[in-house]
Enzyme design. Sequence first.
Site, mmCIF file in Angstrom:
data_model
loop_
_atom_site.group_PDB
_atom_site.id
_atom_site.type_symbol
_atom_site.label_atom_id
_atom_site.label_comp_id
_atom_site.label_asym_id
_atom_site.label_seq_id
_atom_site.Cartn_x
_atom_site.Cartn_y
_atom_site.Cartn_z
ATOM 1 N N LYS A 185 0.818 -1.210 0.000
ATOM 2 C CA LYS A 185 0.000 0.000 0.000
ATOM 3 C C LYS A 185 0.849 1.255 0.000
ATOM 4 C CE LYS A 185 -4.430 -1.414 1.748
ATOM 5 N NZ LYS A 185 -5.519 -1.174 2.679
ATOM 6 N N LYS A 234 -4.737 -8.958 -6.396
ATOM 7 C CA LYS A 234 -6.030 -9.126 -5.723
ATOM 8 C C LYS A 234 -6.958 -7.964 -6.078
ATOM 9 C CE LYS A 234 -6.368 -6.861 -1.244
ATOM 10 N NZ LYS A 234 -7.769 -6.517 -1.096
ATOM 11 N N LYS A 264 -10.331 -2.438 -3.073
ATOM 12 C CA LYS A 264 -11.135 -1.216 -3.093
ATOM 13 C C LYS A 264 -10.316 -0.009 -3.499
ATOM 14 C CE LYS A 264 -13.795 -2.094 0.961
ATOM 15 N NZ LYS A 264 -12.732 -2.013 1.965
HETATM 16 P P1 ATP Z 1 -8.500 -1.717 0.795
HETATM 17 O O1 ATP Z 1 -7.938 -1.680 -0.601
HETATM 18 O O2 ATP Z 1 -9.025 -0.403 1.299
HETATM 19 O O3 ATP Z 1 -7.608 -2.418 1.767
HETATM 20 P P2 ATP Z 1 -9.956 -4.143 0.464
HETATM 21 O O4 ATP Z 1 -10.618 -4.364 -0.831
HETATM 22 O O5 ATP Z 1 -8.683 -4.851 0.735
HETATM 23 O O6 ATP Z 1 -9.811 -2.588 0.635
HETATM 24 P P3 ATP Z 1 -10.741 -4.469 3.190
HETATM 25 O O7 ATP Z 1 -11.799 -3.634 3.831
HETATM 26 O O8 ATP Z 1 -9.311 -4.172 3.498
HETATM 27 O O9 ATP Z 1 -10.992 -4.432 1.613
HETATM 28 O O10 ATP Z 1 -11.017 -5.993 3.516
HETATM 29 C C1 ATP Z 1 -12.281 -6.502 3.909
HETATM 30 C C2 ATP Z 1 -12.261 -8.007 3.806
HETATM 31 O O11 ATP Z 1 -12.279 -8.396 2.426
HETATM 32 C C3 ATP Z 1 -11.000 -8.646 4.401
HETATM 33 O O12 ATP Z 1 -11.364 -9.825 5.072
HETATM 34 C C4 ATP Z 1 -10.160 -8.971 3.206
HETATM 35 O O13 ATP Z 1 -9.289 -10.056 3.440
HETATM 36 C C5 ATP Z 1 -11.233 -9.325 2.191
HETATM 37 N N1 ATP Z 1 -10.766 -9.129 0.831
HETATM 38 C C6 ATP Z 1 -10.333 -7.971 0.298
HETATM 39 N N2 ATP Z 1 -9.997 -8.141 -0.984
HETATM 40 C C7 ATP Z 1 -10.223 -9.459 -1.271
HETATM 41 C C8 ATP Z 1 -10.071 -10.255 -2.434
HETATM 42 N N3 ATP Z 1 -9.630 -9.738 -3.561
HETATM 43 N N4 ATP Z 1 -10.409 -11.564 -2.376
HETATM 44 C C9 ATP Z 1 -10.866 -12.100 -1.221
HETATM 45 N N5 ATP Z 1 -11.032 -11.407 -0.095
HETATM 46 C C10 ATP Z 1 -10.715 -10.099 -0.102
HETATM 47 MG MG MG Z 2 -7.513 -4.415 2.441
#
Ligand code: ATP
Ligand code: MG
Length: 329
Positions: free
Chosen positions: A112, A195, A198
Site C-alpha cells: 500500500k 487481488k 477497493k
Molecule cells: P482496501 O484496498 O481499502 O484495503 P480491500 O478491498 O482490501 O480494501 P478491506 O476492507 O481491506 O478491503 O477488507 C475486507 C475483507 O475483504 C477482508 O477480510 C479482506 O481479506 C477481504 N478481501 C479484500 N480483498 C479481497 C479479495 N480480492 N479476495 C478475497 N477477499 C478479499
Molecule cells: Mg484491504
Amino acid sequence: RPRVLSGIQPTADSFHLGNYLGAIRQWVAMQDTHDTFYCVVDLHAITVEHDPKLLRQRTRVSAAQLLALGIDPDRATLFVQSQVPEHPQLSWVMECMAGFGEASRMTQFKDKSTRQALDRVSVGLFTYPILQAADILLYQANFVPVGEDQRQHLELTRDLAQRFNTRFGKTFTLPEAYIVKDTGKVFDLQDPTAKMSKTVPAGVVELLEDPKKVAKKIRSAVTDTGREIVYDVENKPGVSNLLSIYSALSGRSIEDLEKAYDGKGYGDLKKDLGEVVVEFVTPVQAAVKGYLDDPAELDKLLAKGAERARAVASRTLAQTYERVGFLAG
Ligand code: ATP
Ligand code: MG
C-alpha cells in the site's frame, strides 16, 4: 458458541466481489453457528488521506451493505469501530508489545505504501495491523473470517497475544484465521495476478455499481491465451478467476462448469457470468437503498451494536490495564 470477529474498511463507495466472496459470505453463514461481532473499521480508513464527509457517507453505506448481504443485527453484533473507544486504547498497549522489525515485515504495508501515490505514508498505515490485532483480541475471538491477504496480520495478532499472555498472564484468546479455499483471494479482472482491491480500482466489480456496467466489466475481463475453459490458476489465471466467481455465486462446481462450457468460447462464459453477477447485485442494491433511505434508523441500530460491543470490549480492556500495572479507573 465460539466467538467470531471481523471488520471491513469504509474506503470506497462500494464493496466488491472479493470482499463478499472472500469474507462477508462467511460472516453471514457463521451467524448460525458462532457468536459473531462485525464492524465497519473507520479508524483504519483514515490511515490514507480521506474526505470527512465521504467517510461518514461510506460508513453508513458499508453498514447498509452488510445488512443487505444478510448480517442480522439481532443475531450478530454489528457496529462501527470508532464508536467503541476501547479499540484505540488496547491498540496502544499492543503497539508497545510489537517490535518495529516485525511490524516492518507486513507485506500489505509495503504494497500500500508503494502502490498508491501517497503524498505522505502515515504512521497509522504502518501500525494499522496492530490496531487490527486489538480489534480482534478485545472480543476474545476464536475465529476471524478474512481473505487470504489478511493471513500475515492474523499471525501477527497471535504473536502479540501470545507474547502478552506469557509476560503478564493469560489474558487473550489466540485467534485463528478462517480463510475459504476457493475464493479466499478473488483477483482483479484486468490483472488476474493482483487481488481485487477497493483502493486500487482497475478490474474491480463493485456491488453497488450500475448492473449494466457490471456486466460490461465482466465481458471485458482479461482472459488468457488459448481458448479452452479450464481451471488452471498457473497457466490460465484470468479464466480460473472467472470460474471461481461463477462457481461461488451459482453454487455449481468448477468441474460442472468446465463440462458445461466444453467447446464454447470465453465470450460465452463472460456473458453468462455477467448475468449471474447482475442477478446477484440487483436485489442487494435495492436493499441497500432501503436502509439508506432512513439514516436515523440506521444510526440507531449501529449505536445499539456499539453498546453491545462495548460491554465485551471494556471487560477485556480493564483486565489488560490491570495486568499491565495501570491503576484501577
Ligand atoms: P482496501 O484496498 O481499502 O484495503 P480491500 O478491498 O482490501 O480494501 P478491506 O476492507 O481491506 O478491503 O477488507 C475486507 C475483507 O475483504 C477482508 O477480510 C479482506 O481479506 C477481504 N478481501 C479484500 N480483498 C479481497 C479479495 N480480492 N479476495 C478475497 N477477499 C478479499
Ligand atoms: Mg484491504
